[in-house]
Design a protein around this motif. Structure first.
Motif, PDB file in Angstrom:
ATOM      1  N   GLN A 104     -14.562 -34.817  38.240  1.00  0.00           N
ATOM      2  CA  GLN A 104     -13.829 -35.445  39.338  1.00  0.00           C
ATOM      3  C   GLN A 104     -13.238 -36.783  38.886  1.00  0.00           C
ATOM      4  O   GLN A 104     -12.142 -37.150  39.290  1.00  0.00           O
ATOM      5  CB  GLN A 104     -14.758 -35.646  40.544  1.00  0.00           C
ATOM      6  CG  GLN A 104     -14.079 -36.099  41.790  1.00  0.00           C
ATOM      7  CD  GLN A 104     -13.182 -35.027  42.402  1.00  0.00           C
ATOM      8  OE1 GLN A 104     -13.285 -33.839  42.120  1.00  0.00           O
ATOM      9  NE2 GLN A 104     -12.273 -35.456  43.233  1.00  0.00           N
ATOM     10  N   ASP A 105     -13.962 -37.502  38.037  1.00  0.00           N
ATOM     11  CA  ASP A 105     -13.518 -38.804  37.549  1.00  0.00           C
ATOM     12  C   ASP A 105     -12.639 -38.708  36.297  1.00  0.00           C
ATOM     13  O   ASP A 105     -12.235 -39.734  35.766  1.00  0.00           O
ATOM     14  CB  ASP A 105     -14.728 -39.693  37.232  1.00  0.00           C
ATOM     15  CG  ASP A 105     -15.459 -40.128  38.487  1.00  0.00           C
ATOM     16  OD1 ASP A 105     -14.863 -40.082  39.579  1.00  0.00           O
ATOM     17  OD2 ASP A 105     -16.640 -40.510  38.367  1.00  0.00           O
ATOM     18  N   TRP A 106     -12.387 -37.504  35.822  1.00  0.00           N
ATOM     19  CA  TRP A 106     -11.613 -37.318  34.601  1.00  0.00           C
ATOM     20  C   TRP A 106     -10.203 -37.898  34.776  1.00  0.00           C
ATOM     21  O   TRP A 106      -9.587 -37.699  35.819  1.00  0.00           O
ATOM     22  CB  TRP A 106     -11.518 -35.823  34.271  1.00  0.00           C
ATOM     23  CG  TRP A 106     -11.286 -35.570  32.833  1.00  0.00           C
ATOM     24  CD1 TRP A 106     -10.108 -35.236  32.240  1.00  0.00           C
ATOM     25  CD2 TRP A 106     -12.258 -35.631  31.802  1.00  0.00           C
ATOM     26  NE1 TRP A 106     -10.295 -35.095  30.906  1.00  0.00           N
ATOM     27  CE2 TRP A 106     -11.602 -35.333  30.597  1.00  0.00           C
ATOM     28  CE3 TRP A 106     -13.616 -35.919  31.774  1.00  0.00           C
ATOM     29  CZ2 TRP A 106     -12.260 -35.311  29.379  1.00  0.00           C
ATOM     30  CZ3 TRP A 106     -14.265 -35.904  30.572  1.00  0.00           C
ATOM     31  CH2 TRP A 106     -13.589 -35.595  29.381  1.00  0.00           C
ATOM     32  N   PRO A 107      -9.689 -38.607  33.780  1.00  0.00           N
ATOM     33  CA  PRO A 107      -8.346 -39.197  33.896  1.00  0.00           C
ATOM     34  C   PRO A 107      -7.275 -38.143  34.175  1.00  0.00           C
ATOM     35  O   PRO A 107      -7.213 -37.118  33.490  1.00  0.00           O
ATOM     36  CB  PRO A 107      -8.116 -39.840  32.526  1.00  0.00           C
ATOM     37  CG  PRO A 107      -9.476 -40.007  31.934  1.00  0.00           C
ATOM     38  CD  PRO A 107     -10.327 -38.909  32.504  1.00  0.00           C
ATOM     39  N   ALA A 108      -6.458 -38.403  35.155  1.00  0.00           N
ATOM     40  CA  ALA A 108      -5.428 -37.450  35.562  1.00  0.00           C
ATOM     41  C   ALA A 108      -4.482 -37.108  34.423  1.00  0.00           C
ATOM     42  O   ALA A 108      -4.021 -35.967  34.310  1.00  0.00           O
ATOM     43  CB  ALA A 108      -4.659 -37.998  36.761  1.00  0.00           C
ATOM     44  N   ALA A 109      -4.203 -38.056  33.568  1.00  0.00           N
ATOM     45  CA  ALA A 109      -3.249 -37.845  32.475  1.00  0.00           C
ATOM     46  C   ALA A 109      -3.749 -36.826  31.450  1.00  0.00           C
ATOM     47  O   ALA A 109      -2.939 -36.225  30.736  1.00  0.00           O
ATOM     48  CB  ALA A 109      -2.953 -39.166  31.778  1.00  0.00           C
ATOM     49  N   THR A 110      -5.042 -36.612  31.373  1.00  0.00           N
ATOM     50  CA  THR A 110      -5.590 -35.683  30.376  1.00  0.00           C
ATOM     51  C   THR A 110      -6.171 -34.419  31.005  1.00  0.00           C
ATOM     52  O   THR A 110      -6.841 -33.649  30.317  1.00  0.00           O
ATOM     53  CB  THR A 110      -6.663 -36.373  29.507  1.00  0.00           C
ATOM     54  OG1 THR A 110      -7.717 -36.828  30.355  1.00  0.00           O
ATOM     55  CG2 THR A 110      -6.085 -37.535  28.725  1.00  0.00           C
ATOM     56  N   ARG A 111      -5.907 -34.196  32.260  1.00  0.00           N
ATOM     57  CA  ARG A 111      -6.384 -32.969  32.909  1.00  0.00           C
ATOM     58  C   ARG A 111      -5.547 -31.778  32.449  1.00  0.00           C
ATOM     59  O   ARG A 111      -4.375 -31.913  32.156  1.00  0.00           O
ATOM     60  CB  ARG A 111      -6.337 -33.108  34.430  1.00  0.00           C
ATOM     61  CG  ARG A 111      -7.358 -34.102  34.937  1.00  0.00           C
ATOM     62  CD  ARG A 111      -7.394 -34.180  36.434  1.00  0.00           C
ATOM     63  NE  ARG A 111      -8.377 -35.178  36.844  1.00  0.00           N
ATOM     64  CZ  ARG A 111      -8.762 -35.350  38.094  1.00  0.00           C
ATOM     65  NH1 ARG A 111      -8.265 -34.599  39.063  1.00  0.00           N
ATOM     66  NH2 ARG A 111      -9.656 -36.272  38.380  1.00  0.00           N
ATOM     67  N   SER A 112      -6.182 -30.615  32.405  1.00  0.00           N
ATOM     68  CA  SER A 112      -5.528 -29.399  31.923  1.00  0.00           C
ATOM     69  C   SER A 112      -5.954 -28.225  32.801  1.00  0.00           C
ATOM     70  O   SER A 112      -6.728 -28.392  33.745  1.00  0.00           O
ATOM     71  CB  SER A 112      -5.958 -29.136  30.480  1.00  0.00           C
ATOM     72  OG  SER A 112      -7.359 -28.899  30.439  1.00  0.00           O
ATOM     73  N   ASN A 113      -5.458 -27.041  32.449  1.00  0.00           N
ATOM     74  CA  ASN A 113      -5.905 -25.844  33.167  1.00  0.00           C
ATOM     75  C   ASN A 113      -7.401 -25.634  32.990  1.00  0.00           C
ATOM     76  O   ASN A 113      -8.088 -25.211  33.924  1.00  0.00           O
ATOM     77  CB  ASN A 113      -5.143 -24.611  32.680  1.00  0.00           C
ATOM     78  CG  ASN A 113      -3.719 -24.588  33.186  1.00  0.00           C
ATOM     79  OD1 ASN A 113      -3.393 -25.224  34.178  1.00  0.00           O
ATOM     80  ND2 ASN A 113      -2.863 -23.863  32.485  1.00  0.00           N
TER      81      ASN A 113
END
Length: 101
Positions: free
Chosen positions: A33-42
């Motif tokens: 949930q706290d993962w940086p939006a810029a590095t989110r993936s499928n």
């Protein structure tokens, strides 16, 4: 063992390479949930959705763990289990059970 605990913890690297040991579905969910939006993936979306389903009781914690491991491998942030690596590291080294008296 509680119903949301993994049989084996998963350790991943976060931030500046800090290892984090995840033992429950809730811990995995919080990290994702706290993962940086810029590095989110499928892979992130799949793991996060698995966590949500696990928290709702729709899937087993081990299924959540498998998706978390797949996500971590995909992003090269999975820390190998030191206990499982120990026999390989010690292979060929003599046991030191005697003392020099």
């Amino acid at each position: 063992m509680k119903h949301d605990h993994f049989k084996e913890a998963v350790t991943i690297l976060v931030g500046m390479g800090l290892p984090v040991r995840l033992e429950t579905v809730m811990q995995a969910y919080a990290v994702l949930q706290d993962w940086p939006a810029a590095t989110r993936s499928n892979a992130h979306a799949i793991a996060l959705n698995a966590c949500k389903a696990g928290l709702a009781g729709d899937i087993e914690p081990e299924t959540v763990r498998a998706t978390l491991v797949a996500f971590a491998r995909r992003h090269d942030i999975l820390v190998p289990d030191i206990v499982s690596l120990a026999p390989a590291a010690l292979a060929g080294k003599p046991a030191t059970t005697s003392s020099n008296s």
